[in-house]
Structures are given as structure tokens and as C-alpha cells.
Design a protein around this motif. Structure first.
Motif, PDB file in Angstrom:
ATOM      1  N   UNK A 285       0.828  -1.205   0.000  1.00 22.28           N
ATOM      2  CA  UNK A 285       0.000   0.000   0.000  1.00 22.28           C
ATOM      3  C   UNK A 285       0.867   1.262   0.000  1.00 22.28           C
ATOM      4  N   UNK A 286       1.873   1.273   0.861  1.00 21.31           N
ATOM      5  CA  UNK A 286       2.728   2.460   0.906  1.00 21.31           C
ATOM      6  C   UNK A 286       3.326   2.723  -0.475  1.00 21.31           C
ATOM      7  N   UNK A 287       3.813   1.661  -1.075  1.00 24.77           N
ATOM      8  CA  UNK A 287       4.461   1.815  -2.398  1.00 24.77           C
ATOM      9  C   UNK A 287       3.449   2.213  -3.466  1.00 24.77           C
ATOM     10  N   UNK A 288       2.343   1.481  -3.488  1.00 25.54           N
ATOM     11  CA  UNK A 288       1.324   1.726  -4.510  1.00 25.54           C
ATOM     12  C   UNK A 288       0.751   3.131  -4.423  1.00 25.54           C
ATOM     13  N   UNK A 289       0.505   3.566  -3.212  1.00 22.21           N
ATOM     14  CA  UNK A 289      -0.102   4.882  -3.042  1.00 22.21           C
ATOM     15  C   UNK A 289       0.889   5.999  -3.356  1.00 22.21           C
ATOM     16  N   UNK A 290       2.145   5.731  -2.991  1.00 17.43           N
ATOM     17  CA  UNK A 290       3.179   6.737  -3.251  1.00 17.43           C
ATOM     18  C   UNK A 290       3.292   7.001  -4.743  1.00 17.43           C
ATOM     19  N   UNK A 291       3.054   5.940  -5.494  1.00 19.48           N
ATOM     20  CA  UNK A 291       3.196   6.028  -6.946  1.00 19.48           C
ATOM     21  C   UNK A 291       2.065   6.828  -7.601  1.00 19.48           C
ATOM     22  N   UNK A 292       1.005   7.066  -6.883  1.00 23.61           N
ATOM     23  CA  UNK A 292      -0.150   7.773  -7.448  1.00 23.61           C
ATOM     24  C   UNK A 292      -0.058   9.266  -7.146  1.00 23.61           C
ATOM     25  N   UNK A 293      -0.692  10.025  -7.980  1.00 21.35           N
ATOM     26  CA  UNK A 293      -0.765  11.459  -7.691  1.00 21.35           C
ATOM     27  C   UNK A 293      -1.701  11.748  -6.533  1.00 21.35           C
ATOM     28  N   UNK A 294      -2.723  10.915  -6.416  1.00 23.97           N
ATOM     29  CA  UNK A 294      -3.740  11.150  -5.384  1.00 23.97           C
ATOM     30  C   UNK A 294      -3.653  10.124  -4.261  1.00 23.97           C
ATOM     31  N   UNK A 295      -2.418   9.772  -3.927  1.00 22.90           N
ATOM     32  CA  UNK A 295      -2.217   8.749  -2.892  1.00 22.90           C
ATOM     33  C   UNK A 295      -2.663   9.202  -1.517  1.00 22.90           C
ATOM     34  N   UNK A 296      -2.695   8.244  -0.606  1.00 24.14           N
ATOM     35  CA  UNK A 296      -3.180   8.512   0.754  1.00 24.14           C
ATOM     36  C   UNK A 296      -2.284   9.505   1.484  1.00 24.14           C
ATOM     37  N   UNK A 297      -2.925  10.227   2.407  1.00 25.79           N
ATOM     38  CA  UNK A 297      -2.216  11.224   3.213  1.00 25.79           C
ATOM     39  C   UNK A 297      -1.855  10.717   4.597  1.00 25.79           C
ATOM     40  N   UNK A 298      -2.529   9.665   5.037  1.00 26.27           N
ATOM     41  CA  UNK A 298      -2.210   9.088   6.356  1.00 26.27           C
ATOM     42  C   UNK A 298      -2.794   7.689   6.411  1.00 26.27           C
ATOM     43  N   UNK A 299      -2.410   6.959   7.463  1.00 28.67           N
ATOM     44  CA  UNK A 299      -3.016   5.638   7.659  1.00 28.67           C
ATOM     45  C   UNK A 299      -3.761   5.583   8.988  1.00 28.67           C
ATOM     46  N   UNK A 300      -4.808   4.783   8.943  1.00 32.11           N
ATOM     47  CA  UNK A 300      -5.521   4.430  10.176  1.00 32.11           C
ATOM     48  C   UNK A 300      -5.200   2.970  10.458  1.00 32.11           C
ATOM     49  N   UNK A 301      -4.703   2.690  11.662  1.00 28.64           N
ATOM     50  CA  UNK A 301      -4.320   1.328  12.031  1.00 28.64           C
ATOM     51  C   UNK A 301      -5.422   0.727  12.892  1.00 28.64           C
ATOM     52  N   UNK A 302      -6.038  -0.328  12.383  1.00 31.75           N
ATOM     53  CA  UNK A 302      -7.162  -0.943  13.085  1.00 31.75           C
ATOM     54  C   UNK A 302      -6.953  -2.448  13.268  1.00 31.75           C
ATOM     55  N   UNK A 303      -5.731  -2.891  13.128  1.00 32.52           N
ATOM     56  CA  UNK A 303      -5.404  -4.311  13.308  1.00 32.52           C
ATOM     57  C   UNK A 303      -5.285  -4.630  14.809  1.00 32.52           C
ATOM     58  N   UNK A 304      -5.150  -5.917  15.171  1.00 34.35           N
ATOM     59  CA  UNK A 304      -4.986  -6.266  16.589  1.00 34.35           C
ATOM     60  C   UNK A 304      -3.720  -5.641  17.192  1.00 34.35           C
ATOM     61  N   UNK A 305      -3.723  -5.592  18.517  1.00 36.44           N
ATOM     62  CA  UNK A 305      -2.699  -4.854  19.253  1.00 36.44           C
ATOM     63  C   UNK A 305      -1.262  -5.179  18.860  1.00 36.44           C
ATOM     64  N   UNK A 306      -0.975  -6.468  18.709  1.00 34.16           N
ATOM     65  CA  UNK A 306       0.421  -6.874  18.475  1.00 34.16           C
ATOM     66  C   UNK A 306       0.961  -6.280  17.183  1.00 34.16           C
ATOM     67  N   UNK A 307       0.067  -5.877  16.320  1.00 35.16           N
ATOM     68  CA  UNK A 307       0.456  -5.380  15.005  1.00 35.16           C
ATOM     69  C   UNK A 307       0.574  -3.853  14.974  1.00 35.16           C
ATOM     70  N   UNK A 308       0.180  -3.202  16.055  1.00 35.07           N
ATOM     71  CA  UNK A 308       0.169  -1.731  16.036  1.00 35.07           C
ATOM     72  C   UNK A 308       1.564  -1.141  15.857  1.00 35.07           C
ATOM     73  N   UNK A 309       2.534  -1.658  16.608  1.00 36.24           N
ATOM     74  CA  UNK A 309       3.875  -1.084  16.503  1.00 36.24           C
ATOM     75  C   UNK A 309       4.468  -1.278  15.111  1.00 36.24           C
ATOM     76  N   UNK A 310       4.506  -2.512  14.596  1.00 37.87           N
ATOM     77  CA  UNK A 310       5.094  -2.645  13.243  1.00 37.87           C
ATOM     78  C   UNK A 310       4.361  -1.788  12.207  1.00 37.87           C
ATOM     79  N   UNK A 311       3.074  -1.697  12.329  1.00 36.27           N
ATOM     80  CA  UNK A 311       2.327  -0.906  11.346  1.00 36.27           C
ATOM     81  C   UNK A 311       2.667   0.573  11.459  1.00 36.27           C
ATOM     82  N   UNK A 312       2.670   1.070  12.683  1.00 35.98           N
ATOM     83  CA  UNK A 312       2.957   2.498  12.869  1.00 35.98           C
ATOM     84  C   UNK A 312       4.401   2.812  12.449  1.00 35.98           C
ATOM     85  N   UNK A 313       5.307   1.935  12.815  1.00 35.89           N
ATOM     86  CA  UNK A 313       6.726   2.137  12.479  1.00 35.89           C
ATOM     87  C   UNK A 313       6.908   2.212  10.960  1.00 35.89           C
ATOM     88  N   UNK A 314       6.271   1.278  10.284  1.00 38.02           N
ATOM     89  CA  UNK A 314       6.412   1.249   8.827  1.00 38.02           C
ATOM     90  C   UNK A 314       5.773   2.474   8.175  1.00 38.02           C
TER      91      UNK A 314
END
Lengths: 370, 370, 370, 370
Positions: free
Chosen positions: B61-90
Motif C-alpha cells: 500500500x505504501x508503495x502503490x499509493x506513493x506512486x499515485x498522484x492522489x495517494x493517501x495522506x495518512x493511515x488508520x491502524x485498526x489491526x490487533x494490538x500486536x500489530x500496532x507497533x510494526x504498522x505504525x513504524x512502517x
């Protein structure tokens, strides 16, 4: 019935009188309302009893009433806590059954002494834990006993009040915040014991351990006025007991929630005529005082049809009705007696100790034993 | 906005979507909804977004969106707790601001690491403590800050639920009761942190010490599902925090009561559109959402006239509105951020430790430090 | 979706926008928000839509959108009552389905004309009786239809408001109290029709006769602002419909009680997430939105788990969801349509006539016919 | 006090006894509880009075008590409606003041006759409209009289019950549904009069016109069991009075809402210890029984501190307290007396006539005159 205490300015004396007489099984006819003879007579006028039977001391009352053919059959003790033991001791010694306001005594040691007197006298002893007289509290107890909740896992009992959030002024506030008259517990003794008794009464389970935080929040206060106590029951169930007299705006918000593995129930003293039952399948049922869904004990404890609110005075009268039954030689297994008295006083002592220990950095959980 | 997590069966993903879009400042356009490409595309259909923008991984997603002119401006992390840190870090590494579901991470150590990443990236980070988005919670905070209660003395915050009283079945229940995915705290992390954040948010005071009893009540449960925590605040005020997921019949009963020396207030999430204020002189005032008695912050957070109930989704949208403001470079001081994240994770760790200590017979009160 | 009306200062326009977009099936993309081009463009900015698609008239919008490949698929009419007929007529003539705010038109004669246009156009027409979108209103209807109440005997529906108790000031108040813009009914049209529709919707029964007392209570008011109407339903059941805008302190207290020979039910808009059911044997059950006791229609109309309050915006979104289904060619039998429009306008006309007759000393009960 | 009626199976007799004696100003000492001597004696046992003073007829009681030095000072009439006039007439003739249950008589003509007897005897006559004895009803009246609401514009008073929704079985139900014993009004007389009295009592305004719909809903019922009445007050204010006994699940839901041009108030019998006041500026205040915000009359009518629920029996006792004052020669202006009796009976007659007229297609509004 003769009253000890309840003189001018008393809050609880007139309430005892109304409650005692509501079912016309008992009549207030005498009193040692005050140690001041004039005040005792003034109280007699308020209560509309024969001024001849307003005595300046309980000893005078015991003697005076014994001398009459129609003397009193028991005493109601409504004086401050420190006076409960001497009053009960003297009454029992005079051959009179005792119905006492709570807490039973000032200290646990006094309660043990009292238990000895009760046993020795072989006379009825009751404790007016009013809230266990509410029909829906009886219903809650009956349903839990019948297994409606399954195994009890969690109990939350709260007794928030706010009337001592400011300076303690007035007769009621003054003795309650004076350790010499109230005993070592302030809030924990005055209302914490009600919450404790309610939790054990409704669940039929005994508390075995405590973790406590008692505070004297209002500057200059000499006894606790805010209490948070974590509980462990004999079957391993967890519990929380909160009592406070400094929560501004709270009036007399005693409430209890009990959760089992099948269902949970909720009862609130300020809206006492409904009991909420929630089951594991997502159903919520409201049970109404006076309604068709009540068991026999609760049904027999309401005096009006459903929708006619009954309240504190009627609950109190239910305690007196039980005591009247005991005086007649009948069984009244739900009347709080000397065992409840001992447990209540042990609770106060243990909570005070547990709070001190926790604040001193010592071990957390403290055993509650009687 | 791109979403991480929230795939088929998720409860919180669709809620984030509605909340994010309610004020039309934000639009969900992409997602790494699942690590299974097919499931991610299935989710995209549910969300009605372009299937091209449903990615099989966040990196994609980061790569795909970066490649677009209208890519995302931020992410919302809604995965289970253990995944919050890796997701936010990335995400931060990819230059994307983060709005994360709570708790911030699995452990306090992870939260510290996260704080480092946030600081290093210099990008906005927000935490969706939904309940602090309710207008009347904002009003409560504003009134306390303005001194309406006087000095805060006592806080009681409760979060009773009953949905985990039986076996934990279903996607939501399963990961929450698995320490590998939820972290060391179960109930304390899932909803205790909400209660903790609400207490600090409303009072503006920090908790400094805890006395705790956390239990795994349901047989076989590996994380706590019932939590009772006594609190001490920085100004000496006492507190009680209760959270449970085994209280049968309780739904989402978050509520808070705060008492000062002048007044007290009460708010309940299940009837969120009123706030009760009691003053020492015996007055009770009910403040209505959307009504004339609100301060500017609360007033600006309601979307309908008084009497038109607003609820959880609107509160959640208020958090997104704050985050949108931050993205625009505006101030949104009430948006929970990385400091709240650190405090929440420290609370979980301290509560777990305090409960273990108390049960081991060690010292009661444990300091909460960040 | 294109909007007609809803310009600066409008209350209901932004609500339509949120409701329409909540499930992401519909998007507001154009509007004739005001007949003033500048104001229409200003509104577009508020709604965050392309300023190009903010038109100075509905005719311009129809033409402009038709010329685009991605033009609007339907219009939402949110202008004052007097404008509903011309707007709907023009939209239908332009081949656009219509979702209209209520009441459908200014007068019953206009509603008859509108019915003709709808029939001639063969296009979907819907009416936003929001309250029938609440999940528990749907549940109430489903349970009554399934016979849970037995034969319906009595209906009490009330819609108390207080916002017009003083001088009518502000855009909302002004047009509603001006017969030229609101039609012959004031309160009876503005909120009485909601109550009427709710009663017929929930019971599945039609009102056949009325006895009415409509008053213009505030000095100088030109339309009714307080309405009491007695009802008779087609099966002989009795009913009471109360609507008022001068009951100080009432906010948006729509509520309905329906009693049959087996059970009764109660629902209140201000606490919309519970439904109370009382049965003849004295049982009371509380049904919770999002809970396990709901039928399929109500269950599918909630977006969060039980205990997460949903409110007015979500109910409104449920109406839009039905309309979206109709646009896709699906059935949505609970969406209020042209028949509801006719009945509502007939109700207003009959109530006004019945009240006048009663005050003139003429016959009491007046027939309601469509 | 001597009681007429209240024999075995009676509901209201024991309630009168408790209420009469609560303040110990009055004592039940005699009764003509039943025309069957054995039943009258059985009742005496239940009431715990001297069996010698259980008489087989009221005449026997009047004679027997007159012959004693400590005979009764007044009678309480608690028999069915048809017996009220003969009982009151005989008691007054015997020189005894009368406190009667409501409605005062069977018909308006009887009430006129009764008024003559009361005037001729020059003795106190009171009517137990219990609900006007609630402290917060007194408070409501006092606040309205003091102008807190401004000019009263609208009154809604409701008395929903459900206990006669099925077959009328049991002593209470049977006589109430038998026109020979209840009079021409069923529900309208049994509880409609309470609602009517409450509306006039609280507002201090008299009803001048009615528009009514009275139905006998349960198949085979001979008297009305469901009543909807529109009201006009002497100052032009509008009103609605709803009373029903077939609304399944309703218990004793008497409630009143009064709206003026400055404020509105709400009181509900089933939660009698709060009064809600809403002002035009959007403020809501809750007034508590026993609290600091009460005026002197209401304050003097509570017997316990705030938070201790008082209910129906205490309200009833307040009526007896007023009557005791009157017996002592004091003023008790709020005690319902013969004027209230006349108005109540006129209300029943007028409502029955108005409903018949409306159903016959005759004039709507009917004047209420005494």
C-alpha cells in the motif's frame, strides 16, 4: 417497645418509631431518649407517648417498666455507636431482647463481648440493616440462592453519599466524625457496614479477604470519609465495595450488582422497586415490587399493589416485622443478628488495618476472620 | 486515508470508515485490509473502494499509493494490538502520519520504541480514544478545568461489559483473549485503558499510584477479564477504576463520576447526551448535548439540535475531526497522542504488576511512571 | 445525489448529507442549495463539493448534471414545505427520482397532484420520516405484525417540543410559523405528521377518524403550535396523538406506546436504543439495539455492537439505505413513499378541520380519508 | 378513628390504617368493616384492634362508640363508591367528621346532596386524593403559585394502568367494573378523578370545558376502561387528561407535566422523589424530596433525609396529617374537601356526557360546571 436514644434532634429515632409501628405488631410506649430528663420528656411529647414513661436513663426505664403490668417487651437501641454495647448489655441483663441500630458496637472486641452477653442471656438480638428489608433485596437473595445467576463471580456494591463533603455540622455529622463516639471507622462503619452486609446477604457468600484504601478526605477529619475496598469471597468470587460520604450530590445511593456465570442482577436503593436481571443470552428482565414475578418472601414484604412506590420506611418496617416474629418465637432467618454484628465489626477492623498496611507498603490482601 | 487491518469480520474497521468520513474532511481510498490478497479485495468491496487500491500488505500500500498522484495522506491502524507497533513504524518510515486504534502497542517497551519513531519522523500521531470525543465529555473536562468542581477529590470510572462472560468465540473475542496478539493485558488493555484515559482526560490530572486486582475469571482464560484498580492522582485525589468483560448483561457501560469540594459530575456512555452536575448546596443540573448550556468546544462537537440523540459514531467522528485539523497544521490539543499512548501502556504494565504483587503478599501501592 | 435547498443556515441539509453518505452507497455531488448563486456556492464549500456543481436553481442543476457523464441519479428535497411540490414535480419531469423531506407538500390538494406526477413518471419517490428508520421502531413494527401484542387496542403517540415556546426567531422558526411557507398546519405538519406516520407504521393500522384540538398558543402565532388529537383506527382501536412546540424544556421527545390484549410496548426517541415490552402476566422485557433479541430487519439496521449508542443520524441513514435499495431496483417495503405522503397530508387537513369543527360546536369525530 | 368498609380482601382499608397512624396523631380503634359480623370481627383481628369494637354495621358503630368515653372522633369511609353517600350522611348525622375515599359519591346528584349534609352538619369533610399528598406535588403547586412557570399554557396529566386489561376478577376489579357499585364512570371515576384533581391542584386552575372519548375496551365491560379527555382551563390553557386501565404493563403511572411561558415541570408518581423543572433558557433542574431546594410545605412533608425513598404510604399519611390538623381546628388549605368532591363528580358526569355527544356526532366541547 422502649427506645434508648432518639432524643431531640435525632434522625433515626422517629424512623424506628414509624417502622416499628407500621404493621401494628409493636408499639413504642417508653423511652430513655436522653440522659437529660427534660430532653427525654420533650422527646416523649414528640413521639406522643405517655410522659410518665419518658425516663432519664435506661436503668430507670428498665426499673420503671418492670414495675408495670404492661411494661416494655424489648428495647430498640438508637443511640450513637459507642453507647450500643453498654445499652445492649444492660438491656439483656434486665431480661429484655434487643433490636440495635448498626454498627453493633464501637469495636470488634466490643462485638465479641456483646456476643457473649447475647449467648448468656439467651434472648433475641437483632440489628437493623434496613436495606436487607427491601422486598427486591429479598427477591435478589432468593433468586441467587435458587441458582438464577449460576456461580457468583463478581459483586460490586456501592454506597455513595455526599452529605459530609463539607464541614461536619449538626448532631448527626458531629458524632459520626468523632472517633470517640463512632469508633475507629467513620464512613466504613456508618455505611460501609451496610454495603458489606448487603453483599453477604444477597449473595449468601462470606467475604474472606480485603484490599483497602480508606481516606479522611475533608481537611481536619479524624475518621475515614471515603472508602474503596476490594473483596474476595469464600467461593473465589471477586468484589468491590465503595462507600463515601464526600461525593457531592450523592444522596443515599446504595446499589449492588451481582454477576454469575449465567446471569447478573442490579438493584439500587434510590429506585428500590425494580430489580434488573440480565441473562447470558442477552435478555433483560425488569422485576417489579408488588408484581407477579416475585417469590413468596418478597411478595409478603410489600404492602401495596405494584406501581405504588414503597421505600425506606417500609423496608425498615420489614426488619421490625421479622423481629416481632422472633419475639413471638417464630423463625425469621433473614433478620440480621449477632453473627451479622460480629462480621460487620470484623469488616470495619480489617478494612482499617488493610488500608493502613497498604499505605505502609505492607502486604496487600488481608484476611477477614470472625 | 489508507486503512491497515479491518478485513472481513472486523468490527472496528467499518466504524473507522464511517467516523472518518462523517464530516467529509477525510475519505477512505485504500487499504491493506488483510494479509490475504483475496480477503483484502473482498473488504474493499464492502467498503466500496476501488479494488485496485486494496493491497495485500501495508508495504504494498505504501508503495502503490506513493506512486499515485492522489495517494493517501495518512493511515488508520485498526489491526490487533500486536500489530500496532510494526504498522505504525512502517507507516511513519514511509512518511505517513498515523491514527491508531488503542492500546497503542502490545507492551510498554513497544510504546517507548514507538515514541522514538514518532519523534524521529516528526509526523502526526493520534490514538482513537473514542469516548473522549463525546461532546459532554469535552464539556465535563472544560467545566472541571474552569473550576466548577473546585479541587478534585475523588474519581470513579467504570467500564463494565459482559460479552466475554462465556467462551470467547468469534474473531473479536479470540484475539483479545490471546496474550500473543493482545499483549499482557486483556480487559485492562482493551477497555481499562479507555477508562484510564477518560479519567485523566476529564480531570486533567495524572494518576501516580495503583493498587490492583486483575483476574482471569472465566475458566481457561489466559488474560485478565476482570479488573479492579484503586488510584491515586497527582493532587492526592483518590480514584477507583473498574473494568470487566464478564459482567453478564453489561453492554458498554463506561461511566465516570468526578467529585470536587464544590460539586460533582456524572456522565454515562450509554446515555451520552446528558451530563449531571450536583453542587454542594443540593442543586442538580442536567446539561444536554446540543443545548444552550454548553461551552464552545462541546457545542461545536454536536451535529444536530438538542433532543436528537448522537452516539458512538459521532463521538468517533469527533476524534477524526481533530486528526484532520492536525493534518492541516492546526492545533487540536484534545486529540490523544503519543503521550497518551505512553501513559496508557504504562498503566497496563503497572496494573498487571500491582495485581501480581498484591496477590504475592508484597507491597500494595505501586507507582505509575512514564 | 443532488440537493435542493439546504443552503447556509439550514439545519436539515447537512443532516441529509451525513445520512446519505453514511453507508457509502450515495454521495452528495451537486446542489441547488439556494436561489442566490453566491449562497449556493457558499453552501457547496460547507458541504465540500465541487463549486462547479453548486447551481443557482434546480433547473440549472437538472440541465448541468444531465450534461455530465457522472451526473446525479436522484434529488433530495430539503427546502421548506411550500417548495416541495414544485421541486418534486420538476425533478420527476427531469427524470430524476425524488427523496423528499416531510411533509410531502403544503396541502392535501398538492399531495394529490404530486401523486399524479409520481405515477406518471414511474420513478421512485421517498419521504424521510426519519424516526421510522430507528432499528427498534422496526423491531416494534415487526413484533406487532407477528402478533406479540395480540389485537392492538390503544395507541398513544406524543411529540413534545419546546423550541417555539418563545418568539419564533431564526431561519428554522420563521418559515415554520409562516402559513405561506409551511402550509395550513404548523406543528401538526412539522411534527404531528411524524407522530402520525410513526403510529401507522408501527401498528400497521390506518387511522380512520379524528377528534382534534389545535391551538396557536404563543401570542401572534399564525399557525398551530400545540395539537391534541384523539384517534380511531381501522380495527376500532383508540388512539391519542399529542404534538406541541410550546412545551418548554421538551426537546425532541417523540415516543409511542402501543397496547394490545396480550402485551404493550414503549419506545422513546430520546433513548432510542431500548424497547420495553410488558406482557399480561406482569413481565417486563427490555430489548436492546444491537442485541441478540432483535429480528432480522432491526438487526441489519444497527452498525455497532449493543451498548454503543446509535441515534438520529443513523436512523436517518437507514432511510437513505432503503432509498438506495429502491434505486438499485430492490424492494424496500418500509420506505415511506407516496402513499404515506398522501396520508400525512390528509391527516393535516383533517386535523385542522376537526379542530375548527369542534370549536365551532359542530360534530366531534371527523373521518380521515385519502 | 373508626373505619367503614375495609373488610377481608380489601386493598385500601389496610393502607388507610397505616397512613392514618404513621404520624401517631390518629389511631384506628373501631370499624364497621363488613355488614357480616363475622367478617367484621375477622378484619378487626387483621387490624389488631379490640374485637369488641368491630361492629356489624355503621349504625352499630356510631351507637357503640358514642356510649364509650373514648369513642371515635371521626370515620374513614373506604367502602365502594355506591356506599360513600349513605355512609357519609349517616356519620355526619351522628356528629362525626368524615374522611372519605374517592370519588366522593356515585353520581353528581349524590355529591350535591352530600354537600348539603356537610354544610348542614358543619363538620370537617375530607377526600383522600392521595397523590396531592406527595411532597413534590406540593412543591410543584407552590412553585406554580409563586410564578415559576409564568402563565400556565398547557397541562398533560396521565394515569395509565393495565390491571383491568384482562377479565376483571377479584374483589377490587369486580365492584369497579359494576356500574351499580362504581357509578356511571369506571376508569374515569376510579383514576380519572385523581388525574383531574391533580391537574387542578397543581396548577391552581379550574377546568371549564371538555372534549372526551371514553371507551369500554375489554369485551363485555359495562363501564369505561379507557379515557382520553381534552381540557380547557379557566385561563384559556389547554390540557390533556388520559386515564386507562387496559394499558398492559402500566402499573400506576400517574404523571403530570405543566408548561408555562417561562418554564415547565414534570412529576411522575412512580418516581415520586424528583421533580424536573425546565426553563426557557435551556436549563434543567432536578429537585429532590428531602433536599435543600424545597419550600416549607414540601419540606415539612418528608420524614427522611434526601435519598431515602418515600412513597405512596407516606403521601397518604400526609393527607391524614392534614385531616388531623383540621380536626384540631387548624387550617389545612391543601386538604381536598367537599368542593373537590363536587368538582370531581361533575368531571365524571361531564366526561361521560361529552364522550357520548362526540360519538353521537353532536357538539364537541362540553362545559364543566359545578
Amino acid at each position: 417497645m422502649g427506645m434508648i436514644g432518639g432524643g431531640p434532634g435525632a434522625f433515626i429515632g422517629p424512623i424506628h418509631r414509624i417502622a416499628a409501628e407500621m404493621d401494628r405488631e409493636i408499639e413504642l410506649v417508653a423511652g430513655a431518649f436522653s440522659s437529660d430528663a427534660g430532653r427525654s420528656r420533650a422527646a416523649a411529647e414528640t413521639y406522643r407517648i405517655d410522659p410518665e414513661r419518658a425516663y432519664p436513663s435506661m436503668e430507670a426505664m428498665f426499673a420503671g417498666e418492670k414495675a408495670r403490668g404492661d411494661g416494655i417487651d424489648f428495647v430498640a437501641i438508637v443511640s450513637p455507636n459507642y453507647h450500643h454495647l453498654p445499652a445492649a448489655r444492660a438491656a439483656l441483663a434486665a431480661g429484655l431482647p434487643v433490636l440495635s441500630d448498626k454498627p453493633a458496637t464501637s469495636t470488634y472486641a466490643e462485638a465479641q463481648e456483646l456476643a457473649g452477653h447475647v449467648a448468656a442471656a439467651g434472648l433475641p438480638y437483632g440489628l437493623t440493616h434496613t436495606y436487607s428489608g427491601y422486598p427486591l433485596v429479598r427477591e435478589a437473595r432468593a433468586r441467587i440462592a435458587a441458582g438464577a445467576l449460576g456461580t457468583v463471580r463478581k459483586v460490586v456494591v456501592e454506597y455513595p453519599q455526599g452529605w459530609l463533603a463539607g464541614e461536619a455540622s449538626g448532631k448527626q455529622a458531629e458524632w459520626r466524625t468523632d472517633p470517640a463516639r463512632s469508633g475507629p471507622g467513620g464512613c466504613i462503619g456508618d455505611i460501609g457496614t451496610h454495603a458489606f452486609q448487603l453483599a453477604e446477604f444477597v449473595t449468601g457468600l462470606q467475604v474472606t479477604q480485603l484490599l483497602a484504601d480508606l481516606g479522611a478526605v475533608v481537611p481536619g477529619r479524624l475518621v475515614d470519609d471515603d472508602c474503596s475496598v476490594l473483596l474476595r469471597f469464600e467461593n473465589g468470587a471477586r468484589g468491590v465495595l465503595l462507600a463515601s460520604q464526600i461525593e457531592v450530590g450523592e444522596m443515599n445511593g446504595l446499589r449492588i450488582r451481582v454477576y454469575g456465570d449465567k446471569a447478573g442482577l442490579i438493584w439500587k436503593q434510590e429506585v428500590p422497586n425494580t430489580l434488573t436481571i440480565n441473562t447470558l443470552d442477552g435478555r433483560t428482565e425488569i422485576v417489579h415490587a408488588g408484581g407477579s414475578q416475585l417469590g413468596p418472601d418478597a411478595a409478603s414484604r410489600t404492602r401495596t399493589p405494584t406501581g405504588h412506590p414503597e421505600g425506606y420506611l417500609e423496608a425498615f418496617a420489614n426488619i421490625y416485622r421479622d423481629f416481632a416474629a422472633v419475639l413471638r418465637g417464630e423463625q425469621a432467618p433473614l433478620l440480621p443478628g449477632i453473627d451479622t454484628a460480629l462480621r460487620g465489626m470484623a469488616f470495619i477492623a480489617t478494612a482499617v488495618a488493610a488500608s493502613r498496611d497498604a499505605n505502609d507498603g505492607k502486604a496487600g490482601w488481608v484476611k477477614l476472620t470472625v
